[in-house]
Write a protein that holds these residues in place. Structure first.
Motif, PDB file in Angstrom:
ATOM      1  N   PHE A 110       0.830  -1.203   0.000  1.00 54.25           N
ATOM      2  CA  PHE A 110       0.000   0.000   0.000  1.00 54.25           C
ATOM      3  C   PHE A 110       0.866   1.256   0.000  1.00 54.25           C
ATOM      4  O   PHE A 110       0.528   2.255  -0.636  1.00 54.25           O
ATOM      5  CB  PHE A 110      -0.930  -0.009   1.214  1.00 54.25           C
ATOM      6  N   ASN A 111       1.997   1.189   0.705  1.00 59.65           N
ATOM      7  CA  ASN A 111       2.935   2.311   0.694  1.00 59.65           C
ATOM      8  C   ASN A 111       3.491   2.554  -0.714  1.00 59.65           C
ATOM      9  O   ASN A 111       3.587   3.695  -1.183  1.00 59.65           O
ATOM     10  CB  ASN A 111       4.074   2.032   1.665  1.00 59.65           C
ATOM     11  N   ILE A 112       3.856   1.481  -1.404  1.00 61.39           N
ATOM     12  CA  ILE A 112       4.422   1.602  -2.753  1.00 61.39           C
ATOM     13  C   ILE A 112       3.391   2.194  -3.716  1.00 61.39           C
ATOM     14  O   ILE A 112       3.703   3.063  -4.533  1.00 61.39           O
ATOM     15  CB  ILE A 112       4.923   0.238  -3.241  1.00 61.39           C
ATOM     16  N   GLY A 113       2.152   1.731  -3.624  1.00 59.94           N
ATOM     17  CA  GLY A 113       1.106   2.293  -4.477  1.00 59.94           C
ATOM     18  C   GLY A 113       0.823   3.755  -4.159  1.00 59.94           C
ATOM     19  O   GLY A 113       0.576   4.561  -5.061  1.00 59.94           O
ATOM     20  N   ALA A 114       0.885   4.099  -2.876  1.00 62.08           N
ATOM     21  CA  ALA A 114       0.566   5.468  -2.464  1.00 62.08           C
ATOM     22  C   ALA A 114       1.549   6.491  -3.000  1.00 62.08           C
ATOM     23  O   ALA A 114       1.177   7.632  -3.280  1.00 62.08           O
ATOM     24  CB  ALA A 114       0.507   5.543  -0.930  1.00 62.08           C
ATOM     25  N   PHE A 115       2.826   6.114  -3.145  1.00 65.73           N
ATOM     26  CA  PHE A 115       3.779   7.098  -3.662  1.00 65.73           C
ATOM     27  C   PHE A 115       3.970   6.994  -5.172  1.00 65.73           C
ATOM     28  O   PHE A 115       4.675   7.817  -5.769  1.00 65.73           O
ATOM     29  CB  PHE A 115       5.125   7.015  -2.935  1.00 65.73           C
ATOM     30  N   SER A 116       3.348   6.001  -5.825  1.00 67.10           N
ATOM     31  CA  SER A 116       3.500   5.823  -7.266  1.00 67.10           C
ATOM     32  C   SER A 116       2.401   6.507  -8.070  1.00 67.10           C
ATOM     33  O   SER A 116       2.679   7.220  -9.045  1.00 67.10           O
ATOM     34  CB  SER A 116       3.538   4.331  -7.617  1.00 67.10           C
ATOM     35  N   PHE A 117       1.149   6.309  -7.692  1.00 66.36           N
ATOM     36  CA  PHE A 117       0.029   6.814  -8.487  1.00 66.36           C
ATOM     37  C   PHE A 117      -0.071   8.347  -8.557  1.00 66.36           C
ATOM     38  O   PHE A 117      -0.571   8.874  -9.553  1.00 66.36           O
ATOM     39  CB  PHE A 117      -1.279   6.222  -7.986  1.00 66.36           C
ATOM     40  N   PRO A 118       0.363   9.106  -7.537  1.00 70.28           N
ATOM     41  CA  PRO A 118       0.265  10.575  -7.673  1.00 70.28           C
ATOM     42  C   PRO A 118       1.034  11.128  -8.864  1.00 70.28           C
ATOM     43  O   PRO A 118       0.665  12.177  -9.404  1.00 70.28           O
ATOM     44  CB  PRO A 118       0.854  11.074  -6.347  1.00 70.28           C
ATOM     45  N   ASN A 119       2.100  10.456  -9.299  1.00 72.34           N
ATOM     46  CA  ASN A 119       2.847  10.954 -10.451  1.00 72.34           C
ATOM     47  C   ASN A 119       2.018  10.927 -11.728  1.00 72.34           C
ATOM     48  O   ASN A 119       2.235  11.737 -12.632  1.00 72.34           O
ATOM     49  CB  ASN A 119       4.134  10.152 -10.633  1.00 72.34           C
ATOM     50  N   ILE A 120       1.063   9.994 -11.818  1.00 69.81           N
ATOM     51  CA  ILE A 120       0.153   9.995 -12.964  1.00 69.81           C
ATOM     52  C   ILE A 120      -0.695  11.259 -12.939  1.00 69.81           C
ATOM     53  O   ILE A 120      -0.903  11.914 -13.968  1.00 69.81           O
ATOM     54  CB  ILE A 120      -0.740   8.744 -12.948  1.00 69.81           C
ATOM     55  N   SER A 121      -1.184  11.618 -11.754  1.00 63.75           N
ATOM     56  CA  SER A 121      -1.975  12.838 -11.611  1.00 63.75           C
ATOM     57  C   SER A 121      -1.174  14.074 -11.990  1.00 63.75           C
ATOM     58  O   SER A 121      -1.670  14.979 -12.667  1.00 63.75           O
ATOM     59  CB  SER A 121      -2.484  12.960 -10.162  1.00 63.75           C
ATOM     60  N   ILE A 122       0.089  14.123 -11.551  1.00 64.77           N
ATOM     61  CA  ILE A 122       0.936  15.272 -11.870  1.00 64.77           C
ATOM     62  C   ILE A 122       1.174  15.356 -13.378  1.00 64.77           C
ATOM     63  O   ILE A 122       1.133  16.447 -13.968  1.00 64.77           O
ATOM     64  CB  ILE A 122       2.268  15.170 -11.121  1.00 64.77           C
ATOM     65  N   ALA A 123       1.409  14.232 -14.026  1.00 65.77           N
ATOM     66  CA  ALA A 123       1.630  14.226 -15.475  1.00 65.77           C
ATOM     67  C   ALA A 123       0.396  14.718 -16.218  1.00 65.77           C
ATOM     68  O   ALA A 123       0.505  15.486 -17.187  1.00 65.77           O
ATOM     69  CB  ALA A 123       2.004  12.814 -15.938  1.00 65.77           C
ATOM     70  N   ILE A 124      -0.785  14.294 -15.788  1.00 64.68           N
ATOM     71  CA  ILE A 124      -2.027  14.753 -16.423  1.00 64.68           C
ATOM     72  C   ILE A 124      -2.166  16.264 -16.283  1.00 64.68           C
ATOM     73  O   ILE A 124      -2.530  16.967 -17.235  1.00 64.68           O
ATOM     74  CB  ILE A 124      -3.241  14.029 -15.802  1.00 64.68           C
ATOM     75  N   LEU A 125      -1.870  16.787 -15.096  1.00 65.14           N
ATOM     76  CA  LEU A 125      -1.965  18.229 -14.866  1.00 65.14           C
ATOM     77  C   LEU A 125      -1.000  18.987 -15.766  1.00 65.14           C
ATOM     78  O   LEU A 125      -1.366  19.999 -16.379  1.00 65.14           O
ATOM     79  CB  LEU A 125      -1.668  18.539 -13.403  1.00 65.14           C
ATOM     80  N   ILE A 126       0.239  18.512 -15.869  1.00 66.70           N
ATOM     81  CA  ILE A 126       1.236  19.200 -16.694  1.00 66.70           C
ATOM     82  C   ILE A 126       0.814  19.209 -18.156  1.00 66.70           C
ATOM     83  O   ILE A 126       0.915  20.233 -18.844  1.00 66.70           O
ATOM     84  CB  ILE A 126       2.611  18.524 -16.531  1.00 66.70           C
ATOM     85  N   VAL A 127       0.312  18.088 -18.643  1.00 67.60           N
ATOM     86  CA  VAL A 127      -0.130  18.013 -20.037  1.00 67.60           C
ATOM     87  C   VAL A 127      -1.258  18.994 -20.299  1.00 67.60           C
ATOM     88  O   VAL A 127      -1.318  19.629 -21.360  1.00 67.60           O
ATOM     89  CB  VAL A 127      -0.552  16.569 -20.385  1.00 67.60           C
TER      90      VAL A 127
END
Length: 385
Positions: A110-127
């Motif tokens: 759960f820790n690994i998933g918690a710090f991995s998925f936010p980067n998808i959100s950041i990439a969407i925002l930047i695009v």
């Protein structure tokens, strides 16, 4: 595989030592900050801009995983995590150590998933914020996708490195076999290195674009700081990587693993906050303007503004500043940008792309032609009221 070596003898002080309170404080303080930030983001999106996106979904998913990871760690603390292994054996027997280690290890995915998925959100925002260059878009999405995939692979490796899997939390399991700890550790070093590079790229790409915009330095600096917060998560990832070897430590596992657990909790929440802060600007502008206007007694239309371009002029009417990455529901500007009408664009809630803002008149308009300021995709449609 040989059974684990007996834990070293403890002094009286070591027997009563515990890092449990420190773990719990860090777990829930940082998780609480992440919860507050995420719900502010979701409130701003649902109530102010009236729309949610895929980036919000991944943020909410990451928050749920972060809370679960913190809950697993907190429960492990109640069982003995943060104490010396010999002390837990003395108080609760070998079964107490096994149970504590099991719940602590089950929290890692759960820790690994918690710090991995936010980067998808950041990439969407930047695009959404930047011009749609297909190559840059594909590279960003590809980078964060690979980062999530290798992170999920590390989750799989946690549970396949030992046969049977019970060996992970019970070193005395008979007929158990485990890989060389270096295999798991080295792959996790690779995951941390790639995650660090991803965080840096997600910070540098928007900063390099926004820094070139013609806007007041204070506004430019504030925007770049918000978009560059993933650099902080990169630093935390590097620090955590120095403790990765503690996951496979067998000498005093309940005590020695604590630094890795603490930095894992910090990392998962820092990246969540970093992903949310850039989208909170309309919310803070709305709250700030409402507060200021209630004191100054200005008209109600301004109190309804969330965030807007703040245009000011000197006594001669010449534009002196363009700032505040912004929006007003009822803002009306004189614009010239390839025949683009600002008022109709506002009603359609489109993306604010390159435009020239002309607020001069008469002869000054002719003299200032060519000095108009350009802004590229500063506010996406999803951030508009």
């Amino acid at each position: 595989m040989a059974s684990a070596p007996p834990p070293p003898a403890l002094t009286e002080a070591q027997f009563h030592d515990s890092r449990g309170m420190t773990v719990n404080i860090i777990a829930w303080v940082f998780t609480g900050i992440a919860i507050a930030t995420v719900f502010l983001k979701l409130f701003a999106r649902s109530q102010i801009t009236k729309r949610l996106g895929w980036d919000d979904f991944f943020i909410f998913l990451s928050l749920a995983l972060s809370i679960i990871a913190a809950a697993f760690v907190s429960y492990s603390v109640t069982l003995g995590l943060g104490r010396h292994t010999a002390a837990v054996i003395a108080d609760h027997g070998a079964d107490g150590v096994v149970l504590t280690a099991k719940w602590q290890i089950l929290g890692f995915p759960f820790n690994i998933g918690a710090f991995s998925f936010p980067n998808i959100s950041i990439a969407i925002l930047i695009v959404h914020l930047l011009d749609r260059y297909p190559l840059r878009t594909n590279l960003l999405y590809g980078m964060v996708t690979v980062q999530v995939v290798i992170a999920l692979v590390s989750v799989v490796l946690i549970f396949v490195q030992c046969t049977p899997v019970e060996m992970l939390w019970n070193p005395n399991t008979p007929n158990a076999k485990c890989w060389d700890p270096a295999v798991f550790n080295n792959f996790n070093y690779f995951v941390s290195a790639y995650t660090t590079v991803t965080d840096i790229v997600l910070a540098v790409v928007p900063i390099s674009v926004f820094w070139k915009l013609q806007m007041p330095f204070s506004t430019k600096l504030g925007v770049c700081i918000m978009m560059g917060l993933t650099l902080l998560s990169a630093i935390v990832t590097i620090v955590k990587a120095t403790y990765l070897h503690l996951f496979t430590d067998r000498t005093d596992p309940l005590w020695n693993v604590v630094p890795l657990v603490i930095w894992g909790l910090i990392e998962q929440n820092v990246v969540l906050v970093a992903a949310c802060i850039p989208t909170l600007r309309p919310f803070f502008h709305k709250a700030t303007f409402r507060s200021a206007n209630s004191r100054s007694g200005t008209d109600n239309s301004r109190s309804r503004s969330g965030s807007r371009f703040k245009l000011s002029s000197n006594p001669k009417g010449r534009a002196s500043s363009v700032s505040e990455l912004a929006l007003r529901e009822d803002a009306k500007y004189e614009t010239r940008a390839k025949g683009y009408d600002a008022e109709s664009n506002n009603s359609q809630q489109g993306i604010w792309r390159t435009m020239e803002v002309d607020i001069s008149s008469g002869k000054e308009r002719d003299s200032e032609r060519g000095e108009n300021r350009k802004f590229r995709d500063i506010v996406p449609s999803s951030l508009r009221t």
